[in-house]
Design a protein around this motif. Structure first.
Motif, PDB file in Angstrom:
ATOM      1  N   LEU A  29     -65.252   5.368   8.134  1.00 28.94           N
ATOM      2  CA  LEU A  29     -64.828   4.405   9.141  1.00 28.94           C
ATOM      3  C   LEU A  29     -64.474   5.170  10.404  1.00 28.94           C
ATOM      4  O   LEU A  29     -63.568   6.016  10.387  1.00 28.94           O
ATOM      5  CB  LEU A  29     -63.616   3.611   8.652  1.00 28.94           C
ATOM      6  CG  LEU A  29     -62.858   2.783   9.692  1.00 28.94           C
ATOM      7  CD1 LEU A  29     -63.741   1.685  10.269  1.00 28.94           C
ATOM      8  CD2 LEU A  29     -61.584   2.201   9.090  1.00 28.94           C
ATOM      9  N   ILE A  82     -62.853   4.756  13.739  1.00 27.53           N
ATOM     10  CA  ILE A  82     -61.981   3.876  14.518  1.00 27.53           C
ATOM     11  C   ILE A  82     -62.029   4.305  15.977  1.00 27.53           C
ATOM     12  O   ILE A  82     -61.818   5.469  16.307  1.00 27.53           O
ATOM     13  CB  ILE A  82     -60.532   3.947  13.986  1.00 27.53           C
ATOM     14  CG1 ILE A  82     -60.480   3.496  12.523  1.00 27.53           C
ATOM     15  CG2 ILE A  82     -59.596   3.094  14.838  1.00 27.53           C
ATOM     16  CD1 ILE A  82     -59.136   3.756  11.850  1.00 27.53           C
ATOM     17  N   VAL A 138     -69.080   2.664   9.333  1.00 28.52           N
ATOM     18  CA  VAL A 138     -68.598   1.476  10.032  1.00 28.52           C
ATOM     19  C   VAL A 138     -67.984   1.956  11.341  1.00 28.52           C
ATOM     20  O   VAL A 138     -67.075   2.790  11.338  1.00 28.52           O
ATOM     21  CB  VAL A 138     -67.545   0.709   9.209  1.00 28.52           C
ATOM     22  CG1 VAL A 138     -66.987  -0.461  10.022  1.00 28.52           C
ATOM     23  CG2 VAL A 138     -68.146   0.212   7.906  1.00 28.52           C
ATOM     24  N   LEU A 180     -65.898   0.927  14.652  1.00 30.16           N
ATOM     25  CA  LEU A 180     -64.965  -0.103  15.119  1.00 30.16           C
ATOM     26  C   LEU A 180     -64.492   0.225  16.523  1.00 30.16           C
ATOM     27  O   LEU A 180     -64.052   1.345  16.797  1.00 30.16           O
ATOM     28  CB  LEU A 180     -63.756  -0.169  14.176  1.00 30.16           C
ATOM     29  CG  LEU A 180     -62.598  -1.075  14.589  1.00 30.16           C
ATOM     30  CD1 LEU A 180     -62.959  -2.542  14.397  1.00 30.16           C
ATOM     31  CD2 LEU A 180     -61.329  -0.736  13.794  1.00 30.16           C
ATOM     32  N   ILE A 200     -68.446  -3.112  14.489  1.00 23.41           N
ATOM     33  CA  ILE A 200     -67.471  -4.199  14.499  1.00 23.41           C
ATOM     34  C   ILE A 200     -66.711  -4.142  15.811  1.00 23.41           C
ATOM     35  O   ILE A 200     -66.125  -3.106  16.160  1.00 23.41           O
ATOM     36  CB  ILE A 200     -66.481  -4.100  13.320  1.00 23.41           C
ATOM     37  CG1 ILE A 200     -67.241  -4.194  11.990  1.00 23.41           C
ATOM     38  CG2 ILE A 200     -65.419  -5.204  13.415  1.00 23.41           C
ATOM     39  CD1 ILE A 200     -66.351  -4.009  10.774  1.00 23.41           C
ATOM     40  N   ALA A 209     -57.987  -2.767  14.644  1.00 21.12           N
ATOM     41  CA  ALA A 209     -57.928  -2.542  13.203  1.00 21.12           C
ATOM     42  C   ALA A 209     -57.741  -3.822  12.411  1.00 21.12           C
ATOM     43  O   ALA A 209     -58.118  -3.886  11.236  1.00 21.12           O
ATOM     44  CB  ALA A 209     -56.817  -1.548  12.890  1.00 21.12           C
ATOM     45  N   LEU A 247     -60.928  -5.496  10.678  1.00 20.81           N
ATOM     46  CA  LEU A 247     -61.677  -4.860   9.598  1.00 20.81           C
ATOM     47  C   LEU A 247     -61.790  -5.755   8.369  1.00 20.81           C
ATOM     48  O   LEU A 247     -60.799  -6.339   7.925  1.00 20.81           O
ATOM     49  CB  LEU A 247     -60.996  -3.547   9.196  1.00 20.81           C
ATOM     50  CG  LEU A 247     -61.155  -2.364  10.150  1.00 20.81           C
ATOM     51  CD1 LEU A 247     -60.287  -1.208   9.687  1.00 20.81           C
ATOM     52  CD2 LEU A 247     -62.615  -1.938  10.247  1.00 20.81           C
ATOM     53  N   LEU A 276     -62.665  -2.739   2.891  1.00 21.69           N
ATOM     54  CA  LEU A 276     -63.498  -1.549   2.814  1.00 21.69           C
ATOM     55  C   LEU A 276     -62.969  -0.602   1.743  1.00 21.69           C
ATOM     56  O   LEU A 276     -61.801  -0.690   1.349  1.00 21.69           O
ATOM     57  CB  LEU A 276     -63.525  -0.809   4.164  1.00 21.69           C
ATOM     58  CG  LEU A 276     -64.118  -1.532   5.368  1.00 21.69           C
ATOM     59  CD1 LEU A 276     -63.872  -0.717   6.639  1.00 21.69           C
ATOM     60  CD2 LEU A 276     -65.606  -1.766   5.188  1.00 21.69           C
ATOM     61  N   ALA A 330     -61.606   8.138   7.201  1.00 24.66           N
ATOM     62  CA  ALA A 330     -61.425   7.383   8.445  1.00 24.66           C
ATOM     63  C   ALA A 330     -61.136   8.389   9.549  1.00 24.66           C
ATOM     64  O   ALA A 330     -60.387   9.354   9.345  1.00 24.66           O
ATOM     65  CB  ALA A 330     -60.285   6.379   8.324  1.00 24.66           C
ATOM     66  N   THR A 381     -52.584   0.089  13.108  1.00 22.97           N
ATOM     67  CA  THR A 381     -53.801   0.872  12.937  1.00 22.97           C
ATOM     68  C   THR A 381     -53.698   1.797  11.735  1.00 22.97           C
ATOM     69  O   THR A 381     -54.632   1.898  10.920  1.00 22.97           O
ATOM     70  CB  THR A 381     -54.099   1.681  14.206  1.00 22.97           C
ATOM     71  OG1 THR A 381     -54.251   0.781  15.307  1.00 22.97           O
ATOM     72  CG2 THR A 381     -55.370   2.507  14.040  1.00 22.97           C
ATOM     73  N   ALA A 436     -53.905  -0.234   8.583  1.00 26.28           N
ATOM     74  CA  ALA A 436     -55.269  -0.715   8.353  1.00 26.28           C
ATOM     75  C   ALA A 436     -56.156   0.417   7.841  1.00 26.28           C
ATOM     76  O   ALA A 436     -57.012   0.207   6.967  1.00 26.28           O
ATOM     77  CB  ALA A 436     -55.836  -1.311   9.629  1.00 26.28           C
ATOM     78  N   ALA A 456     -58.181   0.601   4.296  1.00 24.10           N
ATOM     79  CA  ALA A 456     -59.632   0.773   4.291  1.00 24.10           C
ATOM     80  C   ALA A 456     -60.088   1.940   3.424  1.00 24.10           C
ATOM     81  O   ALA A 456     -61.241   1.979   2.986  1.00 24.10           O
ATOM     82  CB  ALA A 456     -60.134   0.977   5.722  1.00 24.10           C
TER      83      ALA A 456
END
Length: 243
Positions: free
Chosen positions: A41, A43, A62, A64, A86, A90, A93, A96, A101, A120, A123, A127
């Motif tokens: 992920l 971020i 992913v 974000l 996405i 956060a 999401l 996941l 991350a 954040t 999250a 995830a």
């Protein structure tokens, strides 16, 4: 309006050209390989530079980001179909189970509001699968990076393909405790347009970040230097415990 560089389509389109050296991502790529992470992920993925590097290696990614203009730039790049993009913070999401991350570059500091920062981190914890890792960087406050944020040290003229010459420079606006606000100015030679973008970063002390991570359920495994900026960055590697 704050952070126009992220939201204004004309500025988002030249973002990569103004930041061509992304060697800072090498350490994140090496860490991903070392951890053997196959689901990541990213971020604050921005224009997708790191997400696409991972995707090229077969990693499931992913990306974000809250800025629609940056996400659109990312989606237009070759290979973008290999990344799940996405648009949002956060809280956007879906469920996941990633192994890693990341928050590269200024992402962690740009989440300046304490509540948004806690959200954040929480999250990111949700995830991650148990045993997964979170890695991000934040500037060392005592290095006083903002002292170099002035026109004299930052002025540049960049030739952007399809756009023409763009002048750019940064100026410090305000320091309010740990919050530092600065303004980038961009001048387009093609039509003389002048656009500005204001940003605020929060400079957190090492112990403060460690406490925030612990409060969100992380165990700090390591705090290292950024290899290309020794003494100027804290790079945190934290782990979601197995239990």
């Amino acid at each position: 309006m704050a952070d126009e560089i992220f939201t204004h389509p004309r500025l988002a389109a030249i973002y990569d050209a103004l930041e061509p050296d992304r060697s800072d991502l090498d350490a994140y790529l090496d860490l991903t390989r070392r951890l053997g992470a196959r689901k990541v992920l990213d971020i604050g993925c921005g224009t997708g530079v790191f997400a696409l590097l991972l995707a090229e290696e077969g990693v499931e990614v992913v990306g974000l980001d809250p800025a629609e203009a940056l996400i659109e730039v990312a989606r237009a790049k070759p290979g973008s179909d290999r990344v799940e993009w996405i648009r949002g913070d956060a809280t956007a999401l879906p469920p996941l189970r990633v192994e890693l991350a990341t928050m590269t570059a200024n992402v962690a500091q740009a989440i300046a509001a304490p509540a948004a920062w806690r959200t954040t981190l929480s999250a990111a914890h949700r995830a991650l699968r148990p045993g997964g890792h979170l890695v991000f960087e934040t500037r060392v406050p005592s290095a006083r990076a903002w002292e170099r944020w002035n026109r004299e040290d930052s002025y540049a003229v960049t030739a952007v393909p399809g756009v023409g010459a763009v002048e750019s420079w940064v100026e410090l606006i305000d320091i309010d405790g740990p919050l530092v606000t600065f303004r980038w100015t961009y001048v387009f030679a093609a039509d003389g347009a002048v656009l500005t973008s204001d940003s605020t970063l929060r400079f957190r002390e090492r112990d403060e970040v460690a406490a925030d991570l612990a409060a969100s359920g992380f165990a700090v495994q390591e705090v290292r230097d950024a290899p290309d900026r020794p003494g100027r960055e804290f790079v945190f590697l934290a782990r979601r415990p197995e239990q």
